[in-house]
Enzyme design. Sequence first.
Site, mmCIF file in Angstrom:
data_model
loop_
_atom_site.group_PDB
_atom_site.id
_atom_site.type_symbol
_atom_site.label_atom_id
_atom_site.label_comp_id
_atom_site.label_asym_id
_atom_site.label_seq_id
_atom_site.Cartn_x
_atom_site.Cartn_y
_atom_site.Cartn_z
ATOM 1 N N CYS A 1 -6.407 7.404 5.429
ATOM 2 C CA CYS A 1 -7.233 8.541 5.879
ATOM 3 C C CYS A 1 -6.501 9.169 6.723
ATOM 4 O O CYS A 1 -5.465 8.960 7.381
ATOM 5 C CB CYS A 1 -8.460 8.189 6.219
ATOM 6 S SG CYS A 1 -8.714 7.156 7.743
ATOM 7 N N ALA B 1 -5.957 7.530 10.188
ATOM 8 C CA ALA B 1 -4.849 6.346 10.127
ATOM 9 C C ALA B 1 -3.680 7.303 10.364
ATOM 10 O O ALA B 1 -2.682 6.741 11.059
ATOM 11 C CB ALA B 1 -4.984 5.866 8.712
ATOM 12 N N ARG C 1 0.783 -2.384 11.173
ATOM 13 C CA ARG C 1 1.885 -1.556 10.881
ATOM 14 C C ARG C 1 3.430 -2.133 11.373
ATOM 15 O O ARG C 1 4.489 -1.686 10.829
ATOM 16 C CB ARG C 1 1.799 -0.089 11.363
ATOM 17 C CG ARG C 1 2.935 1.003 10.672
ATOM 18 C CD ARG C 1 2.108 2.526 10.773
ATOM 19 N NE ARG C 1 3.022 3.441 10.841
ATOM 20 C CZ ARG C 1 3.525 4.035 11.670
ATOM 21 N NH1 ARG C 1 3.485 3.829 12.973
ATOM 22 N NH2 ARG C 1 4.365 5.193 11.559
HETATM 23 FE FE1 CFM Z 1 6.890 8.721 7.565
HETATM 24 FE FE2 CFM Z 1 4.730 8.016 7.138
HETATM 25 FE FE3 CFM Z 1 6.664 6.308 7.925
HETATM 26 FE FE4 CFM Z 1 6.783 7.054 5.529
HETATM 27 FE FE5 CFM Z 1 5.064 5.028 4.786
HETATM 28 FE FE6 CFM Z 1 3.020 5.738 6.507
HETATM 29 FE FE7 CFM Z 1 4.784 4.255 7.529
HETATM 30 MO MO1 CFM Z 1 3.168 3.226 5.653
HETATM 31 S S1 CFM Z 1 5.582 8.894 5.695
HETATM 32 S S2 CFM Z 1 7.996 6.862 6.944
HETATM 33 S S3 CFM Z 1 6.542 6.091 3.736
HETATM 34 S S4 CFM Z 1 5.519 7.772 8.985
HETATM 35 S S5 CFM Z 1 2.929 5.029 4.446
HETATM 36 S S6 CFM Z 1 2.356 7.717 7.129
HETATM 37 S S7 CFM Z 1 2.937 4.101 7.793
HETATM 38 S S8 CFM Z 1 5.511 3.283 5.979
HETATM 39 S S9 CFM Z 1 6.573 4.531 9.142
HETATM 40 C C1 HCA Z 2 -1.533 3.465 6.994
HETATM 41 C C2 HCA Z 2 -0.546 2.530 7.278
HETATM 42 C C3 HCA Z 2 0.440 1.998 6.146
HETATM 43 C C4 HCA Z 2 -0.267 1.100 5.245
HETATM 44 C C5 HCA Z 2 0.574 -0.037 4.597
HETATM 45 C C6 HCA Z 2 0.109 -0.608 3.180
HETATM 46 C C7 HCA Z 2 1.539 1.305 6.970
HETATM 47 O O1 HCA Z 2 -1.110 4.328 5.742
HETATM 48 O O2 HCA Z 2 -2.748 3.663 7.498
HETATM 49 O O3 HCA Z 2 -0.813 -0.044 2.428
HETATM 50 O O4 HCA Z 2 0.599 -1.541 3.107
HETATM 51 O O5 HCA Z 2 2.683 1.626 6.852
HETATM 52 O O6 HCA Z 2 1.158 0.210 7.821
HETATM 53 O O7 HCA Z 2 0.965 2.823 5.467
#
Ligand code: CFM
Ligand code: HCA
Length: 534
Positions: A51, A54, A85
């Site tokens: 969301c 998040a 995370r």
């Molecule tokens: Fe950018 Fe993200 Fe991230 Fe990402 Fe992600 Fe994420 Fe993440 Mo989970 S776009 S690189 S691919 S900041 S979904 S909102 S939290 S892994 S560090």
């Molecule tokens: C988020 C965090 C997340 C979730 C990861 C997942 C992360 O979107 O709120 O679904 O395994 O990287 O921790 O993207």
Amino acid sequence: MDAREAVLDKYSGRVFKNRKDHIVELDEAGVPKEIASNSRSVPGLMINRGCCYAGCKGVVLGPLRDTVVITHGPIGCGYYTWGTRRNKADAPDGRNFIQYSFSTDMQETDIVFGGMKKLHQAIKEAVEIFQPKAVMICSTCPIGLIGDDINAVAATAEKEFGITCIAYSCEGYKGVSQSAGHHIANNGLMKRVIGSAKDEIPKEKKTFRLNILGEYNIGGDGWEQERILKKIGYEVVAVLTGDGSYEALTHAHTANLNLVQCHRSINYIAEMMKTKYNIDWIKVNFIGIDETIRTLREIADYFDDETIKKRTEEVIAEELEEIAEEREFYRNKLTGKTAGIFVGGSRSHHYQHLLMDFGVKTVIAGYEFAHRDDYEGREVIPDIKLDADSKNIEQITVEPDQQLFHVALDKARFDELRKKNVELEYYKGMFKDMGDGTITIDDFNHYETEKVLEIFKPDIFYSGIKDKYMIMKKGVPSNQLHSYDYSGPYACFKGSITFARNTYLSISTPAWNMMTPPWRTKSTLEGTLGDENY
Ligand code: CFM
Ligand code: HCA
């Protein structure tokens, strides 16, 4: 029926109509096609998105180590963003609050009578106990619904406690995904934090000062990047926001160049810093061996300094030497394998390069919440139509700051770098690096994941916690590319070996040979019934 049609085949008319534009099969390698994205998910589909809260609290603000980020809401939201995370931080001065989860723990009575007093009390306690550099407040869904004025509470607290206190209206329902939260967090940091120290721009020509934008230090990735950059001779002024600090952000306007690792979550700040301070940004990628080399050479090229260029080549050679043997080993083991990657908004692109370093081809990819530019390239931005959900997110504009404006890069040099494909003020998007016949899915769901697993039968599928075990139960190895399971760093040279090792271990574990249960191939019941042997 082609792969795309097979994925869509079983949908009802209404769902088909929506989903068909979110699924793209490339006919020609590297030639983008239009994809529908950044729009509402279909109710009832099991999606992987998070969301707005998040994206704001969990992703962008949470990693700041010297800042207390208070979740104003019921405890579940704060709990969800507490450590899962794996964004790491380590504060030499002991001001590291990321292992705490700060929340107003709103109860039913607070929802009925309002939570502003409780929020004020929470700020007071946090300031007294932790003496943070700043306090940030993030709203959750019920706060928006009951109308608590978090900005008023922040303003009062700021005066009363003499500390920067910033409120973010990032209620979960605002926008269609985490992406809205990134934007709200970017706006708040730009308005109140970045450049607020107002220190002068260093005049000397030979300073190589960088910010790393969109690097959240998951599993220590940011530390690995900093190690390499410092070894070459750069100064890292601020990282947004992995192991980042409020304090460093106030000086971020003094950097000469912004490196953008995750375009999706931070491109707003990169653009605004260009307008306000005239700091150029380049899209970099520290995931993958060849990509890290390309990135380091391009940064050196930007500064066009012989010492930096020489040192860059020395560091590349040293790092390559250290990983040479293992690189060869894993390349031999992994070449010819295929992969699927579904992550949030950046990594599905970055990790295709790392996989390629080891001979693994990505045949299925997708993002949870990326925008068209992350798929097709920034050239499509003018064509993107803003819908009501996007218009709901505040768009701020900044003006050039005459006092703190950097000297511009020579126009001819800018053009020269762009001609060499340096992504200066530009991101090319994921499609241009994908092969023909590959499938890309926007805002994928569990049903579609199952379908592509059946069609493509990849050797490994990278995703997140919501679908990892569903994928493994289908007999396909699955590693998490959000949290890296319990591993990392995966960035730069050494990180690539850790990633390759984890990939190799997952694919080659003997468990996959036992996927067919014994009773499917031979009778396991033995005994006598009457006089007969069974
Ligand atoms: Fe950018 Fe993200 Fe991230 Fe990402 Fe992600 Fe994420 Fe993440 Mo989970 S776009 S690189 S691919 S900041 S979904 S909102 S939290 S892994 S560090
Ligand atoms: C988020 C965090 C997340 C979730 C990861 C997942 C992360 O979107 O709120 O679904 O395994 O990287 O921790 O993207």
